[in-house]
Design an enzyme around this catalytic site. Structure first.
Site, mmCIF file in Angstrom:
data_model
loop_
_atom_site.group_PDB
_atom_site.id
_atom_site.type_symbol
_atom_site.label_atom_id
_atom_site.label_comp_id
_atom_site.label_asym_id
_atom_site.label_seq_id
_atom_site.Cartn_x
_atom_site.Cartn_y
_atom_site.Cartn_z
ATOM 1 C CB THR A 562 38.293 87.710 7.594
ATOM 2 O OG1 THR A 562 39.610 87.601 8.163
ATOM 3 C CG2 THR A 562 37.939 89.178 7.452
ATOM 4 C CE LYS A 586 38.546 77.148 14.372
ATOM 5 N NZ LYS A 586 37.235 77.727 14.335
ATOM 6 C CB ALA A 618 30.502 79.819 19.111
ATOM 7 C CG LEU A 620 29.466 77.446 24.551
ATOM 8 C CD1 LEU A 620 29.699 75.935 24.409
ATOM 9 C CD2 LEU A 620 28.271 77.712 25.455
ATOM 10 C CG ASP A 685 37.273 73.820 13.084
ATOM 11 O OD1 ASP A 685 38.040 74.777 12.851
ATOM 12 O OD2 ASP A 685 36.242 73.911 13.794
ATOM 13 C CE LYS A 689 36.324 75.033 17.035
ATOM 14 N NZ LYS A 689 35.036 74.453 16.653
#
Ligand code: ADP
Ligand code: ASP
Ligand code: MG
Length: 825
Positions: A562, A586, A618, A620, A685, A689
């Site tokens: 989710t 995340k 994703a 990778l 976003d 990361k």
């Protein structure tokens, strides 16, 4: 009658005669056996009847008239069995049954008048269970062959310890032989006697029972007296399993166990065989075969002198519930000779059965496990015996109720070092507290005492650690949208292959925001959608955790698919329920530092894994590459990359031919952006990361340490999202066009790039020279470049599609596999 006669004793337990249907299956087994061998059958009462009879007696004793209803229900069940199993013409069996029921009613009536049910009356009451079942089964079998019923009270002679009478073998053995010879003489050599299990009588003819579950013992006694070639115990499982299958779903059938192993397992609670049954068989070297009435072709378990050539260190694990741990502690235990001896003598003289003893090496304490029903008497006896020491406070007594003993059994444990260490390691990792430990003198078992609440978990943990060669992982998948759905599809497709490789992945729970589907047996993945749609249970974290705990299976991972912050708030609860966490979400990794640190610390302390490969790039391998670099001793100098699939797509495709706002709208319509495209354009976003990677490097950073350039012009940031947004954005198309033009003049393209270097983390739209690897990205590619001491001149580059349900699910899947490989087994 010599062994060459090949006489077999077949015992059918309550579970095999639970219903008339089952009795018919029993009939088939007996018929088959009787074709080839001389056979004696021993039967238990119909399942549950012994308990009901005793309950009737207790109610009658209390003056509770409802004993009559219970009696009527029980009588009815037997009459019903008669009508389903007997010929209409068989009035004699029906008459015998009615006589027995009548006699039982009188016995209960007597108890209710006297308001007194001493053990002697309880034994008489209980005896009707076996007497009724033997009568009815005999009547049923008589339809096809001679099967006279035999009342064991005619031949099993016992002392008068009612409820657990001791068998007097020198009297019983000749009586058994004489009684059965007589039967064969009068009914013919092919007749199959149907003997009541569990009951016997004193020399004075008083009815006794030989202990609950005692029909197994009757079978062994009869087998030994007749020198049978085998005693077969027919029950409802395929044999002795490595653990009780009701608690440990992955328990498996043991094909061969030694008498001693069987004895230890049943002594410590494996009720598939009564512990006392072993002795008569051993004395005459008669093998015992455990068979399944409902699966007669399964080979079963053979108990004999030999043990399985397959030698794991341990063979099986069993448990005893309703135990109280008594701890006697104090100076009087040290160096005062005879204190321990006095303790045991006192308990012995009060006929208190000590199940387990453990003495600390300091001799300062002695722990005793007794049945909780004996605990008050044991306490009284000890207080009495040691009243002076207690007064002087040189001795104290502690009592811990609601305990369970778990025993690990196996011939292979003899002389194998490190077994105890392995046990405690496995238990410790799974937060099971051990309050006492003992090693049997035979070294064939290690037993320990735990809180009963932790029993199922402890059994599963130990089973996994000692008996399973397959690696098992349970999953609970929350969120079944794009990523979760794709993951379940991939899992379904790979399940068989993984099994082949020795991995078992079971999905125990699946939930969306509304519903929770949970199955302790594992959810069939080909129909999860239908099952979830039909699920009645609302999704609630607390309920889910309760389910997981009751499962007791070690190694379960929460797979959070989710984007839900509330679920992340509950991560600590999942960890405390012993779950690992795998997620593409995340939010946990970008929590404010304090909460993030607390969560990771909790996981470290609980030895739980937290995997989140799909957080960045994703499917990778970004996080794992970074971890490997660090773990192998490299030093990371810089991480730079295109981290957003959407921004990658936008700038790979934007060539000035179409205004930027129009190009964005098109991408939006194709579903390549977030529902509100501003969530991509703000660069937030990408910032997240970068933070996640920074924290991987051990940097103590928060979101506000990351500088991100937003591509949403200030006036457009707060408006509600609608098509109006694209029209407003069009006002800035010229500015974007100019940026692109400037880049082109310098032989460059525009890319939205995130950078992590030293303590600095930032993301911005940059001009990238055409010969730079970032310039040649396509579609929604991510590209991440690691510059390290080892990869200094040519950085390490990972490139590929960095968005989309399937590749994200693949990232999650790779975490699942990693967990399988990393978990200690
Ligand atoms: P019966 O009515 O045939 O005497 P029981 O209920 O007394 O049967 O014993 C069979 C049951 O023992 C099985 O159904 C199983 O639940 C339980 N059991 C406990 N431990 C074990 C074990 N290690 N192996 C097999 N069965 C076990
Ligand atoms: N019927 C008895 C009991 O329930 C004996 C047995 O089943 O073995 O304990
Ligand atoms: Mg039994």
């Amino acid at each position: 009658m010599g062994r060459s006669g090949g006489l077999r004793v077949l015992k059918f337990g309550g579970s095999s005669v639970a219903t008339p249907e089952r009795v018919k299956a029993v009939g088939a087994v007996i018929r088959n056996a009787a074709k080839k061998h001389r056979v004696v059958v021993v039967v238990s009462a119909f399942q549950g009847i012994t308990n009901q009879l005793l309950e009737c007696a207790r109610r009658a004793e209390r003056g509770d008239r409802t004993f009559e209803e219970l009696y009527l229900a029980l009588a009815d069940r037997h009459r019903q069995a008669c009508s389903e199993l007997l010929r209409a013409s068989d009035t004699s069996t029906r008459e015998s049954v009615e006589n027995l029921l009548q006699e039982l009613r009188q016995a209960l009536h007597g108890i209710s008048l006297l308001r007194y049910a001493p053990p002697r009356a309880l034994d008489l009451t209980a005896s009707f269970g076996e007497r009724l079942s033997a009568t009815i089964i005999s009547g049923f079998l008589n339809r096809s062959f001679r099967a006279p019923s035999v009342d064991a009270r005619e031949m099993v002679v016992t002392d008068d310890q009612f409820m657990h009478a001791a068998v007097l073998f020198d009297k019983s053995n000749p009586a058994i032989r004489a009684t059965l010879q007589h039967i064969w003489k009068s009914h013919g050599p092919r007749a199959v006697p149907i003997v009541t299990g569990f009951i016997g009588s004193t020399e004075d003819g008083l009815t006794t029972t030989i202990g609950r579950n005692g029909s197994d013992y009757t079978a062994a006694i009869v087998g030994a007296a007749l020198d049978a070639s085998v005693v077969e115990i027919w029950t409802d499982v395929d044999g002795i399993l490595s653990a009780d299958p009701t608690a440990v779903p992955s328990a498996f059938v043991l094909s061969q166990v030694s008498y001693e192993e069987a004895m230890e397992l049943s002594y410590f609670g494996a009720k598939v065989l009564h512990a006392a049954s072993i002795a008569p068989a051993v004395a005459r070297d008669i093998p015992i075969l455990i068979k399944n009435t409902f699966n007669p072709t399964a080979p079963g378990t053979l108990i004999s002198r030999k043990t399985d050539p397959w030698e794991g260190v341990a063979k099986g694990i069993s448990s005893v519930d309703d135990v109280t741990l008594l701890t006697v502690r104090g100076a009087a235990m040290v160096g005062v000779p005879g204190t321990a001896e006095r303790l045991f003598r006192t308990l012995g003289s009060h006929r208190i059965n000590i199940i387990l003893i453990s003495q600390a090496s300091s001799e300062h304490t002695v722990c005793l496990a007794v049945y909780s029903s004996d605990a008050p008497r044991a306490r009284k006896a000890i207080m009495q015996e040691f009243r002076h020491e207690m007064q002087l406070k040189s001795l104290t007594l502690d009592e811990k109720p609601a305990q369970t003993i778990i025993a690990i059994v196996g011939e292979g444990m003899k002389g194998t070092p490190g077994v105890a260490g392995k046990v405690f390691n496995a238990l410790g990792r799974n937060h099971v507290n051990v309050s006492a430990i003992a090693q049997g003198a035979s070294e064939r078992n290690i037993s320990f005492v735990i809180d009963s609440q932790q029993k199922v978990r402890a059994l599963n943990v130990i089973h996994q650690a000692f008996f399973e060669t397959r690696k098992r992982l349970g999953l609970v998948v929350i969120g079944v949208g794009n990523v979760g759905g794709a993951l379940l599809r991939q899992l379904e497709k790979q399940q068989a292959e993984l099994r082949r490789q020795g991995f078992d992945i079971a999905v125990y729970g699946i939930a969306n925001s509304k519903r929770l589907l949970f199955s302790p047996a594992g959810i069939a993945l080909n129909t999860w959608k239908e099952q979830l749609d039909a699920a009645q249970e609302p999704m609630q974290v607390e309920a889910l955790i309760r389910h997981v705990l009751s499962l007791g299976v070690p190694n379960i991972a929460l797979v959070d698919c989710t984007a839900d912050a509330k679920l992340v708030d509950a991560y600590p609860n999942f960890v405390k329920a012993n779950m690992h966490i795998i997620t593409p979400n995340k939010l946990a990794n970008v929590l404010p530092w304090k909460r993030y640190a607390a969560l990771t610390e909790l996981m470290r302390e609980r030895q739980k894994y937290f995997f989140y490969e799909a957080n960045v790039g994703a499917g990778l391998p970004i996080i794992s590459t970074l971890r490997d670099l660090i773990a192998s001793g490299d030093t990371v100098v810089k991480i730079e990359g295109i981290f957003s699939g959407t921004l990658s797509y936008l700038f790979n495709g934007y060539n000035g031919g179409k205004p930027f706002s129009a190009f964005l709208q098109e991408a939006y319509q194709l579903g390549f952006t977030e529902p509100d495209p501003r969530d991509d354009l703000t660069g937030e976003d990408v910032g997240r990361k970068l933070l996640i990677l920074a924290r991987q490097l051990g940097l103590k950073m928060d979101m506000n340490d990351i500088r991100v350039e937003t591509l949403v012009p200030a006036p457009l940031r707060t408006m509600k999202f609608s098509d109006e947004f694209f029209r407003e954005l069009a006002k800035y198309d010229d500015a974007m066009q100019r940026r692109l033009g400037r880049a082109r003049l310098r032989g460059a393209v525009l890319r939205y790039v995130g950078t992590l270097q030293g303590n600095a983390a930032y993301a911005q739209l940059r001009e990238i020279p055409l010969n730079h690897p970032f310039a040649s990205t396509k579609g929604s590619d991510n590209i991440i470049m690691f510059t390290t001491h080892r990869y200094s001149r040519t950085p390490l580059i990972v490139q590929g599609p960095g968005a989309g349900a399937d590749v994200t699910a693949m990232g999650v899947f790779s975490d699942i596999l990693k967990l399988l490989h990393w978990l200690p087994w």
